[in-house]
Scaffold this active site. Sequence first.
Site, PDB file in Angstrom:
ATOM      1  CD  GLU A  99      -2.765   1.520   0.431  1.00 62.06           C
ATOM      2  OE1 GLU A  99      -2.363   1.597  -0.737  1.00 62.06           O
ATOM      3  OE2 GLU A  99      -3.931   1.803   0.771  1.00 62.06           O
ATOM      4  CG  ASP A 100      -0.964   4.830  -1.236  1.00 61.17           C
ATOM      5  OD1 ASP A 100      -1.492   4.345  -0.221  1.00 61.17           O
ATOM      6  OD2 ASP A 100      -1.610   5.526  -2.054  1.00 61.17           O
ATOM      7  CG  ASP A 103      -3.760   9.563   6.661  1.00 56.91           C
ATOM      8  OD1 ASP A 103      -3.184  10.164   7.570  1.00 56.91           O
ATOM      9  OD2 ASP A 103      -4.675  10.094   5.995  1.00 56.91           O
ATOM     10  CG  PHE A 152      -2.990  15.689   1.000  1.00 56.96           C
ATOM     11  CD1 PHE A 152      -3.773  14.634   1.431  1.00 56.96           C
ATOM     12  CD2 PHE A 152      -2.824  15.880  -0.366  1.00 56.96           C
ATOM     13  CE1 PHE A 152      -4.390  13.783   0.527  1.00 56.96           C
ATOM     14  CE2 PHE A 152      -3.445  15.036  -1.275  1.00 56.96           C
ATOM     15  CZ  PHE A 152      -4.232  13.994  -0.822  1.00 56.96           C
ATOM     16  NE  ARG A 165      -3.711   7.656  -9.047  1.00 59.07           N
ATOM     17  CZ  ARG A 165      -4.209   7.360  -7.851  1.00 59.07           C
ATOM     18  NH1 ARG A 165      -3.401   7.007  -6.868  1.00 59.07           N
ATOM     19  NH2 ARG A 165      -5.505   7.411  -7.636  1.00 59.07           N
TER      20      ARG A 165
HETATM   21  P1  IMP Z   1      -6.233   5.810   5.832  1.00 64.28           P
HETATM   22  O1  IMP Z   1      -7.427   4.925   5.755  1.00 64.28           O
HETATM   23  O2  IMP Z   1      -6.556   7.135   6.453  1.00 64.28           O
HETATM   24  O3  IMP Z   1      -5.033   5.168   6.483  1.00 64.28           O
HETATM   25  O4  IMP Z   1      -5.877   6.259   4.378  1.00 64.28           O
HETATM   26  C1  IMP Z   1      -5.343   5.450   3.468  1.00 64.28           C
HETATM   27  C2  IMP Z   1      -5.543   5.969   2.071  1.00 64.28           C
HETATM   28  O5  IMP Z   1      -5.762   7.383   2.037  1.00 64.28           O
HETATM   29  C3  IMP Z   1      -4.294   5.711   1.283  1.00 64.28           C
HETATM   30  O6  IMP Z   1      -4.413   4.519   0.589  1.00 64.28           O
HETATM   31  C4  IMP Z   1      -4.227   6.897   0.348  1.00 64.28           C
HETATM   32  O7  IMP Z   1      -4.892   6.574  -0.848  1.00 64.28           O
HETATM   33  C5  IMP Z   1      -4.990   7.982   1.026  1.00 64.28           C
HETATM   34  N1  IMP Z   1      -4.100   8.992   1.643  1.00 64.28           N
HETATM   35  C6  IMP Z   1      -3.830   9.161   2.942  1.00 64.28           C
HETATM   36  N2  IMP Z   1      -2.974  10.173   3.140  1.00 64.28           N
HETATM   37  C7  IMP Z   1      -2.685  10.654   1.916  1.00 64.28           C
HETATM   38  C8  IMP Z   1      -1.839  11.726   1.448  1.00 64.28           C
HETATM   39  O8  IMP Z   1      -1.159  12.449   2.188  1.00 64.28           O
HETATM   40  N3  IMP Z   1      -1.818  11.916   0.101  1.00 64.28           N
HETATM   41  C9  IMP Z   1      -2.543  11.154  -0.769  1.00 64.28           C
HETATM   42  N4  IMP Z   1      -3.328  10.147  -0.374  1.00 64.28           N
HETATM   43  C10 IMP Z   1      -3.402   9.908   0.951  1.00 64.28           C
HETATM   44 MG    MG Z   2      -4.618   4.456  -1.830  1.00 57.85          MG
END
Ligand code: IMP
Ligand code: MG
Length: 182
Positions: A99-100, A103, A152, A165
């Site tokens: 996963e990227d 967060d 972000f 991307r």
């Molecule tokens: P989470 O569920 O909040 O952990 O978010 C995960 C998803 O939110 C990741 O797979 C990203 O696609 C997106 N995301 C979270 N933070 C960022 C950011 O800083 N930039 C771009 N996408 C983000």
């Molecule tokens: Mg994502």
Amino acid sequence: MNLNDDIQQILIKSSEIQQRVKELSAEIVKDYRDEDVIFVCILKGAVRLLVDLARNIDIPVTFDFMEVSSYKGSRSTGIVRITKDLKNPIDGKNILIVEDILDTGLTLSYIKRMLKTRNPKSVKICTLLNKKDARIVDVKLDYFGFAIPNKFVVGYGLDYKERYRNLNYIGILKESIYKRRK
Ligand code: IMP
Ligand code: MG
């Protein structure tokens, strides 16, 4: 229009990413030396990480892809929906989720829980980025590239409204980009 103009600051240079991904690949090779493993790439943000990990990995791995939707704009919603599921069953298999970014943790905790109900042998997680201060739910990260501040970011697979991307670095997006109306 040039994408670089929308970046406030470059956080991680392309060469640093490549170097760190090599190190992660070496760890993964060591851990899965004697086991088959399926890399489950979470579309679309993790495709670049998957490709660069693969460049440095020479043990038998297979790829599968899953797409979830959890994120609208620059704020997490906490609602996770599978928009594309895996092609193959995973029971009895070792899974490495690629996963990227981690967060809030909402997306990955959901994905991990959901995959575990399919009775895999193991499920681990690898992300490029780790926003440690943004966590809402605790998620164990088995491998990650870089801890980053709660800003972000875009590039190297990460997007804002599907753009950025293709940038080869990780950059902080200018606030004016996501604060302005469409
Ligand atoms: P989470 O569920 O909040 O952990 O978010 C995960 C998803 O939110 C990741 O797979 C990203 O696609 C997106 N995301 C979270 N933070 C960022 C950011 O800083 N930039 C771009 N996408 C983000
Ligand atoms: Mg994502």
